[in-house]
Design a protein around this motif. Structure first.
Motif, PDB file in Angstrom:
ATOM      1  N   VAL A 203      71.538  54.177  -3.305  1.00 20.70           N
ATOM      2  CA  VAL A 203      71.676  55.540  -3.889  1.00 20.70           C
ATOM      3  C   VAL A 203      71.880  56.278  -3.452  1.00 20.70           C
ATOM      4  N   THR A 204      69.997  56.741  -2.754  1.00 13.37           N
ATOM      5  CA  THR A 204      70.565  57.612  -1.693  1.00 13.37           C
ATOM      6  C   THR A 204      71.739  57.666  -0.686  1.00 13.37           C
TER       7      THR A 204
ATOM      8  N   SER B 161      74.180  57.265  -0.712  1.00 14.91           N
ATOM      9  CA  SER B 161      75.410  57.940  -1.345  1.00 14.91           C
ATOM     10  C   SER B 161      75.108  59.341  -1.592  1.00 14.91           C
ATOM     11  N   LEU B 162      74.186  60.003  -2.079  1.00 17.33           N
ATOM     12  CA  LEU B 162      73.695  61.282  -2.370  1.00 17.33           C
ATOM     13  C   LEU B 162      74.173  62.297  -1.547  1.00 17.33           C
TER      14      LEU B 162
ATOM     15  N   MET C  54      79.992  61.436  -5.721  1.00 17.41           N
ATOM     16  CA  MET C  54      78.911  62.193  -6.057  1.00 17.41           C
ATOM     17  C   MET C  54      79.649  61.604  -7.762  1.00 17.41           C
TER      18      MET C  54
ATOM     19  N   PHE D 274      77.661  57.805  -6.983  1.00 17.36           N
ATOM     20  CA  PHE D 274      76.055  57.761  -7.250  1.00 17.36           C
ATOM     21  C   PHE D 274      75.186  58.556  -9.011  1.00 17.36           C
TER      22      PHE D 274
ATOM     23  N   VAL E  60      77.192  51.123  -5.752  1.00 19.63           N
ATOM     24  CA  VAL E  60      77.058  51.817  -3.922  1.00 19.63           C
ATOM     25  C   VAL E  60      77.303  50.920  -3.214  1.00 19.63           C
TER      26      VAL E  60
END
Length: 364
Positions: free
Chosen positions: A18-19, A21-22, A55, A59, A85
């Motif tokens: 997740v991080t 992707s962000l 985004m 995310f 993700v």
């Protein structure tokens, strides 16, 4: 009770993805805005090219999927954040076809999760959540078939807008509303749906209708949401109300800019980021202190520090969208400060969690 190692490891891997992707989405945004230049690494070009997909379906698809999976308490619901993700990772590594497949799987499971929620509790807000899930599913399928078109982009935004509106409808369900409130909301949702159909059909009126629907929805939320009352309270409730009302103002700005862009006004960046940053991220900042403890079981101590990243976000948006329309340099500076505000918000959440732990350790 100690959780099994495989589950703890799986959760850690999911949070890492997740991080990624962000961070990929934020880096791509900075490159597209001219704040920084990419080096030779292919993944940085991918981050810039797939900024919107990283985004929204990657995310936000994962974050909202986790929230919904925690709510329904069934293991298969976690396929949504996992596939989301993985799709983001595929985009960054240059496998767009695999990414579209992951996004389609994620959205398909997400529809099933929301159908389960409707089965358990049939209410206007749960039906809206199911509708937003269907919009995401159709958008992700279209992304795999046609690529990143304007129709897909609008549908991804519509998914986020509908999700937020449904959650606010749930929070305000005990308020007494004017008899015209629900029919007006229904008309807005119908207009938003028709605009998405028109965008997929390349109809010239569709973007204008999409913008108009956003403006009317912003007015509806500003008038009928509970934030209109909680703004007069203190503490966390007032902070949340400030976030919400500022977000509704940016939603209206986004609708006007979307209309102006359809008329050839050159307001595309303003339309996209007034919606994605001004509205969506303001909602994130407002809800995170409440949602994070419920989802991640991490409690935070609220105080005035939360207003700093919020102020930076909205001030930087003013610089980016209004100054940046005339000056590429101001646009780049504004984009950099946009990202800085999000990083500052993450640090605020971390320090607030540490503050809560210290306070309760001291008194235990």
């Amino acid at each position: 009770m100690v959780k099994p190692v495989p589950f703890v490891l799986l959760r850690a891997v999911a949070m890492a993805l997740v991080t990624i992707s962000l961070l990929g989405g934020l880096l791509g945004g900075l490159i597209r805005a001219g704040t920084m230049s990419p080096v030779a690494a292919p993944w940085q070009w991918s981050a810039a090219g797939w900024h919107a997909a990283l985004m929204m379906p990657a995310f936000f698809g994962a974050v909202i999927g986790i929230e919904r999976a925690v709510a329904v308490r069934v293991r298969w619901a976690y396929l949504t954040p996992l596939a989301s993700v993985l799709g983001g990772l595929c985009l960054l590594t240059g496998h767009a076809n695999w990414a579209s497949g992951c996004f389609a799987v994620a959205a398909g499971v997400f529809v099933a999760v929301n159908a389960l929620i409707v089965r358990r509790q049939s209410a206007p807000h749960t039906w809206m959540l199911l509708g937003s899930a269907i919009v995401l599913c159709l958008a992700n399928i279209a992304f795999g078939l046609t690529g990143l078109s304007e129709a897909v982009l609008a549908a991804w935004f519509a998914f986020l807008v509908l999700t937020i509106a449904a959650e606010r409808l749930e929070m305000s369900r005990l308020m007494r509303r004017h008899p015209a409130a629900n029919p007006l909301l229904g008309a807005v949702l119908l207009a938003l749906s028709l605009s998405l159909v028109g965008l997929w059909a390349n109809a010239g009126w569709a973007s204008r209708l999409f913008g108009l629907a956003l403006v009317v929805l912003a007015v509806w939320l500003g008038v009928f949401d509970v934030a209109r009352r909680t703004i007069h309270t203190q503490g966390l409730s007032r902070y949340m109300a400030v976030c919400l009302l500022l977000g509704y103002a940016w939603l209206a700005v986004a609708g006007v800019c979307w209309w102006a862009q359809a008329a050839g006004g050159g307001y595309r960046d303003a339309a996209l980021h007034a919606l994605g940053l001004g509205f969506v991220m303001s909602m994130v900042m407002g809800h995170a202190p409440v949602i994070l403890p419920a989802v991640a079981r991490i409690k935070v101590h609220y105080d005035a520090r939360f207003y700093l990243p919020l102020a930076v976000l909205h001030a930087s948006l003013m610089v980016r969208l209004f100054g940046g329309h005339a000056s590429p340099q101001l646009k780049a500076w504004g984009a950099g400060l946009n990202v800085a505000s999000l990083v500052l918000f993450v640090l605020t959440m971390v320090t607030a969690a540490i503050s809560w732990r210290r306070r309760h350790t001291r008194h235990s």
